[in-house]
Design a protein around this motif. Structure first.
Motif, PDB file in Angstrom:
ATOM      1  N   MET A  81       0.839  -1.203   0.000  1.00 41.88           N
ATOM      2  CA  MET A  81       0.000   0.000   0.000  1.00 41.88           C
ATOM      3  C   MET A  81       0.877   1.257   0.000  1.00 41.88           C
ATOM      4  SD  MET A  81      -3.008   1.142   2.585  1.00 41.88           S
ATOM      5  CE  MET A  81      -4.382   0.298   1.850  1.00 41.88           C
ATOM      6  N   PHE A  86      -3.358   5.074   1.192  1.00 43.90           N
ATOM      7  CA  PHE A  86      -3.823   5.129   2.577  1.00 43.90           C
ATOM      8  C   PHE A  86      -4.579   6.421   2.838  1.00 43.90           C
ATOM      9  CE2 PHE A  86      -2.706   6.853   6.854  1.00 43.90           C
ATOM     10  CZ  PHE A  86      -3.663   6.149   7.544  1.00 43.90           C
ATOM     11  N   GLY A  90      -8.182   5.933   4.008  1.00 45.00           N
ATOM     12  CA  GLY A  90      -8.204   6.122   5.463  1.00 45.00           C
ATOM     13  C   GLY A  90      -8.047   4.851   6.254  1.00 45.00           C
ATOM     14  N   ARG A  91      -7.563   3.790   5.610  1.00 48.66           N
ATOM     15  CA  ARG A  91      -7.329   2.556   6.355  1.00 48.66           C
ATOM     16  C   ARG A  91      -5.994   1.949   5.965  1.00 48.66           C
ATOM     17  NH1 ARG A  91     -12.609  -1.021   5.898  1.00 48.66           N
ATOM     18  NH2 ARG A  91     -13.036   0.278   4.100  1.00 48.66           N
ATOM     19  N   PHE A  92      -5.348   1.325   6.946  1.00 55.42           N
ATOM     20  CA  PHE A  92      -4.064   0.695   6.684  1.00 55.42           C
ATOM     21  C   PHE A  92      -4.255  -0.656   5.993  1.00 55.42           C
ATOM     22  CE2 PHE A  92      -3.216   3.329  10.451  1.00 55.42           C
ATOM     23  CZ  PHE A  92      -2.164   4.082   9.964  1.00 55.42           C
ATOM     24  N   GLY A  93      -3.218  -1.094   5.267  1.00 54.74           N
ATOM     25  CA  GLY A  93      -3.300  -2.386   4.598  1.00 54.74           C
ATOM     26  C   GLY A  93      -2.861  -3.531   5.481  1.00 54.74           C
ATOM     27  N   CYS A  94      -1.874  -3.285   6.345  1.00 56.69           N
ATOM     28  CA  CYS A  94      -1.397  -4.338   7.239  1.00 56.69           C
ATOM     29  C   CYS A  94      -0.729  -3.675   8.444  1.00 56.69           C
ATOM     30  CB  CYS A  94      -0.406  -5.258   6.526  1.00 56.69           C
ATOM     31  SG  CYS A  94       1.183  -4.476   6.203  1.00 56.69           S
ATOM     32  N   SER A  95      -0.324  -4.485   9.412  1.00 56.05           N
ATOM     33  CA  SER A  95       0.221  -3.894  10.631  1.00 56.05           C
ATOM     34  C   SER A  95       1.575  -3.222  10.384  1.00 56.05           C
ATOM     35  CB  SER A  95       0.324  -4.959  11.729  1.00 56.05           C
ATOM     36  OG  SER A  95       0.972  -6.108  11.246  1.00 56.05           O
ATOM     37  N   TYR A  98       2.041   0.766   9.814  1.00 56.11           N
ATOM     38  CA  TYR A  98       2.283   1.692  10.918  1.00 56.11           C
ATOM     39  C   TYR A  98       3.763   2.061  11.000  1.00 56.11           C
ATOM     40  CZ  TYR A  98      -2.413   1.331  12.962  1.00 56.11           C
ATOM     41  OH  TYR A  98      -3.752   1.412  13.184  1.00 56.11           O
TER      42      TYR A  98
ATOM     43  N   PRO B  40      -1.871  -9.354   5.884  1.00 57.66           N
ATOM     44  CA  PRO B  40      -2.572  -8.100   5.568  1.00 57.66           C
ATOM     45  C   PRO B  40      -3.951  -8.065   6.220  1.00 57.66           C
ATOM     46  CG  PRO B  40      -1.644  -9.072   3.584  1.00 57.66           C
ATOM     47  CD  PRO B  40      -1.443 -10.060   4.679  1.00 57.66           C
ATOM     48  N   PHE B  41      -4.423  -6.863   6.541  1.00 62.49           N
ATOM     49  CA  PHE B  41      -5.764  -6.718   7.100  1.00 62.49           C
ATOM     50  C   PHE B  41      -6.794  -7.230   6.080  1.00 62.49           C
ATOM     51  CE2 PHE B  41      -3.842  -2.886   9.466  1.00 62.49           C
ATOM     52  CZ  PHE B  41      -3.483  -3.687  10.533  1.00 62.49           C
ATOM     53  N   MET B  43      -9.174  -6.210   4.350  1.00 60.24           N
ATOM     54  CA  MET B  43      -9.420  -5.464   3.120  1.00 60.24           C
ATOM     55  C   MET B  43      -8.421  -5.825   2.020  1.00 60.24           C
ATOM     56  SD  MET B  43      -9.391  -1.329   2.724  1.00 60.24           S
ATOM     57  CE  MET B  43      -7.658  -1.275   3.212  1.00 60.24           C
ATOM     58  N   LEU B  44      -7.150  -6.062   2.398  1.00 67.85           N
ATOM     59  CA  LEU B  44      -6.118  -6.333   1.397  1.00 67.85           C
ATOM     60  C   LEU B  44      -5.716  -7.806   1.305  1.00 67.85           C
ATOM     61  CD1 LEU B  44      -3.411  -3.524   1.294  1.00 67.85           C
ATOM     62  CD2 LEU B  44      -5.449  -3.834  -0.099  1.00 67.85           C
ATOM     63  N   LEU B 165      -2.636  -2.793  16.853  1.00 68.12           N
ATOM     64  CA  LEU B 165      -2.703  -2.154  15.542  1.00 68.12           C
ATOM     65  C   LEU B 165      -3.982  -2.588  14.825  1.00 68.12           C
ATOM     66  CD1 LEU B 165       1.037  -2.587  14.519  1.00 68.12           C
ATOM     67  CD2 LEU B 165      -0.068  -0.659  15.674  1.00 68.12           C
ATOM     68  N   SER B 167      -6.923  -1.802  11.460  1.00 67.10           N
ATOM     69  CA  SER B 167      -7.028  -1.348  10.076  1.00 67.10           C
ATOM     70  C   SER B 167      -7.320   0.152  10.006  1.00 67.10           C
ATOM     71  CB  SER B 167      -8.122  -2.148   9.377  1.00 67.10           C
ATOM     72  OG  SER B 167      -8.411  -1.588   8.130  1.00 67.10           O
ATOM     73  N   CYS B 168      -8.224   0.608  10.837  1.00 63.85           N
ATOM     74  CA  CYS B 168      -8.581   2.028  10.817  1.00 63.85           C
ATOM     75  C   CYS B 168      -7.874   2.750  11.964  1.00 63.85           C
ATOM     76  CB  CYS B 168     -10.091   2.200  10.950  1.00 63.85           C
ATOM     77  SG  CYS B 168     -10.619   3.915  10.847  1.00 63.85           S
ATOM     78  N   PRO B 169      -7.202   3.878  11.659  1.00 62.43           N
ATOM     79  CA  PRO B 169      -6.480   4.584  12.734  1.00 62.43           C
ATOM     80  C   PRO B 169      -7.386   5.086  13.865  1.00 62.43           C
ATOM     81  CG  PRO B 169      -6.333   5.788  10.641  1.00 62.43           C
ATOM     82  CD  PRO B 169      -6.999   4.495  10.346  1.00 62.43           C
TER      83      PRO B 169
END
Lengths: 172, 354
Positions: A81, A86, A90-95, A98, B40-41, B43-44, B165, B167-169
């Motif tokens: 990603m 992002f 507004g969302r992360f792809g994986c940990s 960060y 991956p979360f 979504m991905l 951690l 997916s959404c901050p």
């Protein structure tokens, strides 16, 4: 006030956009807003927390790092990603995102949460060091207050315990 | 196929509304968001990855690690009909997101439906605990215990600085969302609700209407939840919610008292009219039903309609939703039939209970 688009229906939605200090206002009716694809709260395609976040992220980019857009794209090595993606969804792809986006994250988290560091629960296995660190911080505070109360004997005991914990952490 | 347990009964135990402060608080809920390290979360994640996540998480329940929770239903969303998914959503056991958009989504559901664990929703794992009435601390304690069990088996994505951690901050840190569902008819009637809701949002909490779209609450039901997940401990977050909800309960009770003192006749009239309509209507849409049920619920707690049963009212709030009606009465109800069936159902239930 009549809608700026069609000039027929009364304007029921009022947008104020401020981009780099430049303010633009828009007063339109609901059906014109739908056609334009402007944000209509409560409709499925409308405003969501992720839209709001990506607005904040754009702000961070154009504000603090004016040149950010021309910089080579930051990409998360684990999931692929990019930071641009992002900031769009507004969302992360994986940990690991960060870590990859760390230098841009704090201003965003500060805005959303008012804070940038976790102080709550720590998992037993994954968080061993964090727990020890927090215990050391707690003991140091306790030691300080005992010194202030001139309870030197018990303060010395705490000092030894802190040293012990620090050695264990260094070894682990 | 035999009907699944969750589709037979309208009310989960936590929806029966007999917990502490049940005159105002219907239920309490805690949700924890967790993710696996190195995948991956959702979504991905590609289909193979999300399937592996699903099997691994269901495996924790299968191998008996969660035995302390009683019998558990392990449900793969792909095995459900659209209607069964809708019923789960209306019972607030899963999110619309899990029902409609998840890939390899799954659900671990306890028999009494107090515990609902979603797999491959926005995050890999979402642990939810529900309680009847005002028992938010209790819901947190149970959720935290379940969290510990998963953590023994699974490597969580956890960061020393950022915490859990997600997916959404907006969920990072504790990953906790604690909420209470409140019935606030008197604050709405006396016009105080907007002032109170805007005050609530000043202290880091969010309010939304239940079943309603946007801020408009159908049936005067409001869900109050924490907004901030990072920088405060779970205990602080729960305590803050507890304190604010406690004050809202007192305000609602004061408003009810005031209504009875200042306009008893009008409020009695409103409640009795609504009861009359519910017990005699031949056609009623879900929005009107929700509003009338809210009036009758208020009437019950003001002592105007002592003959009405609280549990029946809560049950009707769920069972008059479109999906549940269809589940009970067959798949192909068109809207007019649905409104007829709804009116029939309400009439017969009110008759039995009074």
């Amino acid at each position: 006030m009549l809608c700026q688009e069609c000039g027929k229906r009364p304007a029921s939605l009022h947008f104020t956009k401020i981009v780099n200090g430049e303010k633009t206002e828009l007063h339109i009716c609901e059906s014109c807003a739908r056609e334009r694809g402007e944000l209509v709260p409560g409709t499925p395609s409308g405003f969501s927390i992720h839209n709001l976040l990506s607005g904040l992220l754009d702000f961070e980019q154009s504000g603090a790092h004016g040149a950010a857009r021309t910089m080579p794209a930051v990409r998360c090595e684990t999931c692929g990603m990019t930071y641009a993606q992002f900031s769009k969804i507004g969302r992360f792809g994986c940990s690991d995102c960060y870590k990859q986006f760390a230098d841009k994250l704090d201003p965003l988290l500060k805005r959303v949460h008012g804070n940038t560091a976790h102080v709550g629960k720590v998992p037993k296995r994954a968080g061993g060091k964090v727990k020890a660190k927090r215990e050391i911080d707690r003991l140091k505070q306790e030691m300080q207050s005992r010194i202030e109360r001139e309870e030197f004997e018990s303060a010395a005991k705490l000092r030894d315990r802190i040293r012990e914990l620090e050695r264990e952490m260094g070894a682990g | 196929m035999a009907k699944r347990n969750f589709a037979k009964q309208a009310l989960s135990r936590w929806m029966q509304g007999e917990g502490p402060e049940f005159d105002v608080v219907l239920s309490s809920r805690v949700r924890l968001a967790r993710n696996l390290r190195g995948t991956p979360f959702p979504m991905l994640a590609n289909p193979a990855q999300s399937k592996a996540v699903m099997e691994q998480l269901l495996g924790v329940a299968e191998n008996g690690r969660l035995n302390g929770l009683g019998a558990l239903d392990l449900i793969r969303l792909s095995d459900l009909t659209e209607l069964e998914k809708l019923v789960l959503v209306e019972k607030h056991l899963i999110s619309p997101n899990l029902a409609n958009e998840s890939r390899n989504g799954a659900l671990i559901l306890s028999q009494n439906e107090d515990i609902s664990i979603m797999v491959n929703e926005e995050d890999h794992l979402r642990i939810q605990c529900m309680r009847s009435g005002f028992q938010i601390e209790d819901a947190w304690k149970t959720a935290s215990l379940i969290d510990d069990v998963f953590e023994e088996q699974i490597d969580y994505a956890f960061d020393e600085k950022y915490g859990y951690l997600t997916s959404c901050p907006t969920n990072v840190g504790t990953g906790i969302r604690a909420s209470v569902m409140m019935h606030l008819p008197a604050l709405v009637l006396t016009g105080q609700i907007n002032r109170i809701l805007s005050a609530v949002t000043q202290v880091g909490l969010a309010v939304r209407g239940l079943y309603g779209e946007g801020s408009e609450a159908t049936g005067n039901l409001f869900q109050v939840s924490n907004q901030v997940t990072l920088g405060a401990s779970e205990e602080e977050i729960i305590e803050n919610l507890h304190q604010v909800a406690r004050q809202m309960i007192e305000h609602e009770r004061a408003a009810r008292k005031k209504l009875m003192e200042e306009s008893q006749l009008r409020i009695e009239d409103r409640v009795r009219r609504s009861y009359g309509i519910l017990s005699h209507a031949a056609i009623i849409d879900s929005k009107e039903a929700a509003q009338r049920l809210s009036d009758v619920r208020l009437g019950l707690h003001l002592g105007i309609l002592p003959q009405v049963d609280q549990k029946t009212l809560n049950e009707l709030m769920v069972s008059t939703q479109p999906g549940f009606l269809q589940q009970t009465f067959g798949e192909a109800l068109h809207p007019e039939q649905r409104d007829m069936t709804r009116a029939d159902l309400i009439r017969s239930r009110l008759e039995i209970s009074s």
